[in-house]
Motif scaffolding. Structure first.
Motif, PDB file in Angstrom:
ATOM      1  N   LEU A  76      31.489  47.326  43.574  1.00 34.29           N
ATOM      2  CA  LEU A  76      32.125  47.847  42.366  1.00 34.29           C
ATOM      3  C   LEU A  76      31.215  48.872  41.713  1.00 34.29           C
ATOM      4  CD1 LEU A  76      33.445  44.545  40.701  1.00 34.29           C
ATOM      5  CD2 LEU A  76      34.704  46.154  42.136  1.00 34.29           C
ATOM      6  N   PRO A  77      31.792  49.817  40.975  1.00 33.85           N
ATOM      7  CA  PRO A  77      30.947  50.732  40.198  1.00 33.85           C
ATOM      8  C   PRO A  77      30.077  49.935  39.234  1.00 33.85           C
ATOM      9  CG  PRO A  77      33.251  51.427  40.173  1.00 33.85           C
ATOM     10  CD  PRO A  77      33.225  50.056  40.775  1.00 33.85           C
TER      11      PRO A  77
ATOM     12  N   ALA B  12      36.160  41.398  31.159  1.00 30.46           N
ATOM     13  CA  ALA B  12      35.388  40.148  31.120  1.00 30.46           C
ATOM     14  C   ALA B  12      34.084  40.398  30.395  1.00 30.46           C
ATOM     15  CB  ALA B  12      35.113  39.636  32.532  1.00 30.46           C
ATOM     16  N   GLU B  13      33.647  39.388  29.652  1.00 32.63           N
ATOM     17  CA  GLU B  13      32.315  39.370  29.052  1.00 32.63           C
ATOM     18  C   GLU B  13      31.616  38.118  29.561  1.00 32.63           C
ATOM     19  OE1 GLU B  13      32.652  39.519  24.829  1.00 32.63           O
ATOM     20  OE2 GLU B  13      33.386  41.585  24.789  1.00 32.63           O
ATOM     21  N   VAL B  14      30.566  38.295  30.335  1.00 31.82           N
ATOM     22  CA  VAL B  14      29.861  37.180  30.962  1.00 31.82           C
ATOM     23  C   VAL B  14      28.435  37.144  30.424  1.00 31.82           C
ATOM     24  CG1 VAL B  14      29.108  36.155  33.133  1.00 31.82           C
ATOM     25  CG2 VAL B  14      31.249  37.457  33.055  1.00 31.82           C
ATOM     26  N   THR B  15      28.042  36.025  29.855  1.00 31.23           N
ATOM     27  CA  THR B  15      26.670  35.872  29.379  1.00 31.23           C
ATOM     28  C   THR B  15      25.968  34.788  30.186  1.00 31.23           C
ATOM     29  OG1 THR B  15      27.361  34.317  27.654  1.00 31.23           O
ATOM     30  CG2 THR B  15      27.212  36.642  27.042  1.00 31.23           C
TER      31      THR B  15
ATOM     32  N   GLU C  40      32.420  34.630  40.018  1.00 32.16           N
ATOM     33  CA  GLU C  40      33.671  33.908  39.779  1.00 32.16           C
ATOM     34  C   GLU C  40      34.307  34.344  38.464  1.00 32.16           C
ATOM     35  OE1 GLU C  40      35.231  32.113  41.814  1.00 32.16           O
ATOM     36  OE2 GLU C  40      33.838  31.147  43.207  1.00 32.16           O
ATOM     37  N   ARG C  41      33.493  34.508  37.431  1.00 32.07           N
ATOM     38  CA  ARG C  41      34.035  34.844  36.114  1.00 32.07           C
ATOM     39  C   ARG C  41      34.519  36.292  36.063  1.00 32.07           C
ATOM     40  NH1 ARG C  41      29.373  32.668  32.228  1.00 32.07           N
ATOM     41  NH2 ARG C  41      30.758  33.469  30.590  1.00 32.07           N
ATOM     42  N   ILE C  42      33.818  37.195  36.738  1.00 32.73           N
ATOM     43  CA  ILE C  42      34.268  38.584  36.784  1.00 32.73           C
ATOM     44  C   ILE C  42      35.592  38.694  37.535  1.00 32.73           C
ATOM     45  CG2 ILE C  42      33.774  40.842  37.814  1.00 32.73           C
ATOM     46  CD1 ILE C  42      30.857  40.428  37.151  1.00 32.73           C
ATOM     47  N   LEU C  43      35.671  38.056  38.686  1.00 31.90           N
ATOM     48  CA  LEU C  43      36.866  38.188  39.517  1.00 31.90           C
ATOM     49  C   LEU C  43      38.055  37.435  38.927  1.00 31.90           C
ATOM     50  CD1 LEU C  43      35.171  37.896  43.012  1.00 31.90           C
ATOM     51  CD2 LEU C  43      36.021  39.965  41.886  1.00 31.90           C
ATOM     52  N   ALA C  44      37.808  36.350  38.208  1.00 33.61           N
ATOM     53  CA  ALA C  44      38.899  35.602  37.574  1.00 33.61           C
ATOM     54  C   ALA C  44      39.574  36.410  36.472  1.00 33.61           C
ATOM     55  CB  ALA C  44      38.372  34.285  37.013  1.00 33.61           C
ATOM     56  N   ALA C  45      38.902  37.436  35.973  1.00 30.13           N
ATOM     57  CA  ALA C  45      39.448  38.248  34.877  1.00 30.13           C
ATOM     58  C   ALA C  45      40.355  39.369  35.371  1.00 30.13           C
ATOM     59  CB  ALA C  45      38.298  38.832  34.055  1.00 30.13           C
ATOM     60  N   GLY C  46      40.673  39.372  36.664  1.00 28.77           N
ATOM     61  CA  GLY C  46      41.550  40.409  37.180  1.00 28.77           C
ATOM     62  C   GLY C  46      40.842  41.693  37.539  1.00 28.77           C
ATOM     63  N   THR C  47      39.572  41.608  37.858  1.00 30.50           N
ATOM     64  CA  THR C  47      38.800  42.781  38.246  1.00 30.50           C
ATOM     65  C   THR C  47      39.342  43.384  39.533  1.00 30.50           C
ATOM     66  OG1 THR C  47      36.797  41.965  37.174  1.00 30.50           O
ATOM     67  CG2 THR C  47      36.504  43.537  38.974  1.00 30.50           C
ATOM     68  N   ASP C  48      39.427  44.716  39.556  1.00 31.74           N
ATOM     69  CA  ASP C  48      39.824  45.412  40.779  1.00 31.74           C
ATOM     70  C   ASP C  48      38.741  46.424  41.148  1.00 31.74           C
ATOM     71  OD1 ASP C  48      40.157  47.641  39.110  1.00 31.74           O
ATOM     72  OD2 ASP C  48      42.310  47.305  38.907  1.00 31.74           O
TER      73      ASP C  48
ATOM     74  N   ALA D 123      27.703  43.401  41.282  1.00 34.19           N
ATOM     75  CA  ALA D 123      28.521  44.593  41.517  1.00 34.19           C
ATOM     76  C   ALA D 123      28.457  45.017  42.980  1.00 34.19           C
ATOM     77  CB  ALA D 123      28.056  45.731  40.614  1.00 34.19           C
ATOM     78  N   ALA D 124      27.311  44.839  43.609  1.00 35.14           N
ATOM     79  CA  ALA D 124      27.145  45.260  45.003  1.00 35.14           C
ATOM     80  C   ALA D 124      27.991  44.430  45.956  1.00 35.14           C
ATOM     81  CB  ALA D 124      25.673  45.170  45.408  1.00 35.14           C
ATOM     82  N   VAL D 125      28.198  43.153  45.641  1.00 34.05           N
ATOM     83  CA  VAL D 125      28.884  42.273  46.592  1.00 34.05           C
ATOM     84  C   VAL D 125      30.314  41.935  46.182  1.00 34.05           C
ATOM     85  CG1 VAL D 125      26.731  41.282  47.417  1.00 34.05           C
ATOM     86  CG2 VAL D 125      27.925  40.170  45.528  1.00 34.05           C
ATOM     87  N   ALA D 126      30.683  42.089  44.910  1.00 35.65           N
ATOM     88  CA  ALA D 126      32.046  41.786  44.482  1.00 35.65           C
ATOM     89  C   ALA D 126      33.013  42.798  45.095  1.00 35.65           C
ATOM     90  CB  ALA D 126      32.142  41.825  42.961  1.00 35.65           C
ATOM     91  N   LEU D 127      34.021  42.299  45.767  1.00 35.81           N
ATOM     92  CA  LEU D 127      35.021  43.164  46.408  1.00 35.81           C
ATOM     93  C   LEU D 127      34.352  44.218  47.290  1.00 35.81           C
ATOM     94  CD1 LEU D 127      37.493  43.657  43.417  1.00 35.81           C
ATOM     95  CD2 LEU D 127      37.582  41.937  45.235  1.00 35.81           C
ATOM     96  N   ARG D 128      33.216  43.871  47.845  1.00 30.95           N
ATOM     97  CA  ARG D 128      32.396  44.745  48.706  1.00 30.95           C
ATOM     98  C   ARG D 128      31.919  46.011  47.989  1.00 30.95           C
ATOM     99  NH1 ARG D 128      36.160  42.560  52.341  1.00 30.95           N
ATOM    100  NH2 ARG D 128      35.164  41.328  53.988  1.00 30.95           N
TER     101      ARG D 128
END
Length: 572
Positions: free
Chosen positions: A326-327, A269-272, A290-298, A319-324
């Motif tokens: 992320l790096p 994903a590229e989010v601006t 929403e945009r990061i997770l919609a891109a299939g982020t794991d 990054a701190a809160v997405a999927l509890r």
């Protein structure tokens, strides 16, 4: 503060030519580290390596020859009898042994650098690795007739080369330097390699030695084009999501894309977001998530923050809160972010009640501070970054003397001065963060980094984060106010407020409240200060100074003294 800002590691060679046009022997001082050539079969590693060693006055070694001598068998025989895995293990041990010894020029086999243990051994030995690049047609011509190469026996050379290139290029991208050598003669390539080595300045690597999540701050010019190779050893996968702002993305995202692609990274994903402090809001954070997770982020996807302090804080919080969790990687492109906000793991957004009141501590895996990006900054943004550099100078002591001497040159874009400012600021902040990672020290510690910020955050909040006052400009005014308050309370000599304000004015920053383009209410500013996250039991806390290198935190500041100072400085 005396320091050689250039920090040369390898002297410039004499690149003259012999009467026949070939490179004459070099008169440069031999490098103090081994030069290791990596690349595809047929890239010319041995041919170039022999010539380069002669010019540099170093021994030349060929890894395959060293392996054959140690085993008493040819490479082909080792492959046939024991298989590739056995060969690679021996190859790694031979290369590690050579790299750990005196400096040499070493040509490696095409598959050597693919082994992560070999790459790690070369990094630990401090070797300079150089990728010799050539296209498939050139490689095919060069290997013609060499049917003894194990991977080519009985195979279509064109197909083998394409498969090897697809599998190996992303690992070659981790080399320190790369050079295209497809159509040049060995002599021409050797000269270009020597020039590249002579001009190479390794990025500085500053450790942030936290007990749980240690990482490096890498400082140097030209890091974005090499981003993939620099990041790969530190990340769990080659999947990333990039967060930037529209202005920075237009300038630097294409370079980052290319640097990541070369090392085989996939940008999920590229989010601006819009530039400016207004993007540090919960609504923008929600959109980024929403945009990061919609891109299939794991959980193995790394969030990269490409931009200034706003992007770093916002992307880091995401990054701190997405999927509890992320790096996370910081790639700061402003002076303010490079010297301050990218180091330390503080992330967050602003609320109507005040600045950075919602956030988390989330340390990056690595910080890449490409000082080359500073040349694209508007002058106002560059000056705003200097507000944090000046703060670090007042905290550290000798750095303040350096700031007074070199600040004007830095604001004129001097690369050596800017590099030094970033390095020393990061060095100071890394030490403070290691000692007090989560700002829990009751006195001193990380709280000292808030010198000038109690005033600055109040000023920013009163402006509504609308861009009329940049964070670094607010910090500059806050430093002047902190110095003035310190002098009024008898903590420092009366010369310090004038000295601090004079330096800030000299580099083009607002130094006093009356320098700002709008007026402020003393009552409103003090009200904002009472909502600051540093307040304890209703008492305002300030960082004050006795002099450069001698600062302290205190809650023993009479409110009347703060009000009187603000009114004397022009507040209503």
């Amino acid at each position: 503060m005396s320091r050689n800002l250039a920090d040369p590691l390898i002297s410039q060679p004499c690149l003259d030519e012999a009467p026949d046009g070939s490179p004459s022997p070099s008169h440069s001082v031999p490098p103090d580290r081994s030069i290791v050539l990596v690349g595809m079969p047929g890239a010319g590693k041995s041919a170039i390596g022999r010539r380069l060693a002669a010019r540099l006055g170093l021994p030349f070694l060929d890894a395959d020859t060293e392996i054959e001598n140690a085993a008493g068998l040819t490479v082909a025989e080792i492959f046939t009898r024991y298989g590739e895995a056995h060969f690679r293990d021996g190859e790694r041990r031979v290369i590690a042994r050579i790299a750990a010894g005196p400096p040499v020029v070493l040509a490696t086999g095409g598959g050597a650098y693919v082994d992560p243990r070999t790459r790690q051994a070369l990094r630990e030995a401090g070797a300079l690795t150089l990728w010799l690049r050539a296209d498939i047609p050139a490689l095919k011509r060069r290997i013609a007739g060499r049917s003894n190469r194990p991977l080519f026996i009985g195979q279509d050379p064109d197909e083998v080369l394409h498969n090897l290139m697809a599998a190996r290029a992303r690992f070659y991208a981790e080399a320190d330097l790369s050079l295209d050598c497809g159509e040049d003669t060995p002599e021409e390539t050797t000269l270009r390699v020597e020039q590249a080595i002579a001009g190479w300045q390794p990025p500085a690597r500053l450790p942030v030695a936290l007990s749980a999540n240690p990482y490096e701050v890498v400082v140097g010019s030209g890091l974005l084009p090499r981003a993939g190779g620099l990041l790969a050893p530190h990340l769990p996968s080659r999947r990333v999501a990039v967060v930037s702002d529209a202005a920075v993305a237009a300038l630097h995202l294409p370079t980052l894309r290319a640097g990541l692609a070369e090392a085989g990274f996939e940008i999920r994903a590229e989010v601006t977001v819009p530039p400016g402090e207004g993007s540090k809001r919960l609504s923008v954070l929600e959109d980024v998530l929403e945009r990061i997770l919609a891109a299939g982020t794991d959980r193995g996807t790394t969030v990269i923050a490409l931009g200034g302090g706003v992007v770093g804080d916002l992307a880091g919080f995401a990054a701190a809160v997405a999927l509890r969790g992320l790096p996370f990687v910081q790639m700061p492109t402003t002076l303010l972010a490079q010297v301050d906000s990218s180091v330390g793991g503080k992330t967050g957004v602003n609320l109507r009640a005040g600045k950075n009141l919602a956030g988390a501590f989330h340390q990056p895996r690595i910080v890449l501070a490409d000082t080359g990006t500073l040349s694209t900054l508007p002058l106002r943004e560059l000056r705003a970054g200097w507000g944090e550099v000046a703060k670090h100078g007042l905290l550290q002591g000798p750095l303040w003397d350096w700031c007074e001497a070199h600040g004007p040159a830095a604001m004129q874009g001097d690369p050596a001065a800017l590099r030094h400012a970033v390095l020393e600021s990061c060095r100071l902040k890394a030490g403070v963060v290691v000692a007090d990672e989560r700002e829990e020290a009751p006195e001193g510690g990380r709280a000292l980094l808030n010198l000038g910020h109690t005033f600055a955050h109040a000023l920013e909040a009163e402006c509504g984060y609308d861009g009329t006052l940049l964070h670094g400009e607010a910090v500059a005014v806050g430093l002047g106010l902190a110095a003035a308050l310190s002098a009024r309370l008898g903590h420092c000599s009366q010369e310090w407020p004038g000295r601090v304000m004079e330096h800030l004015s000299m580099v083009g920053l607002p130094a006093r409240l009356r320098d700002l383009p709008r007026g402020f209410s003393a009552e409103a500013l003090i009200g904002r200060m009472h909502k600051d996250k540093k307040v304890r039991d209703g008492a305002l806390r300030f960082v004050l100074m006795r002099g450069a290198g001698a600062v302290f935190t205190t809650a023993e500041v009479p409110p009347a003294a703060v009000e009187a100072l603000l009114r004397d400085e022009g507040a209503e």
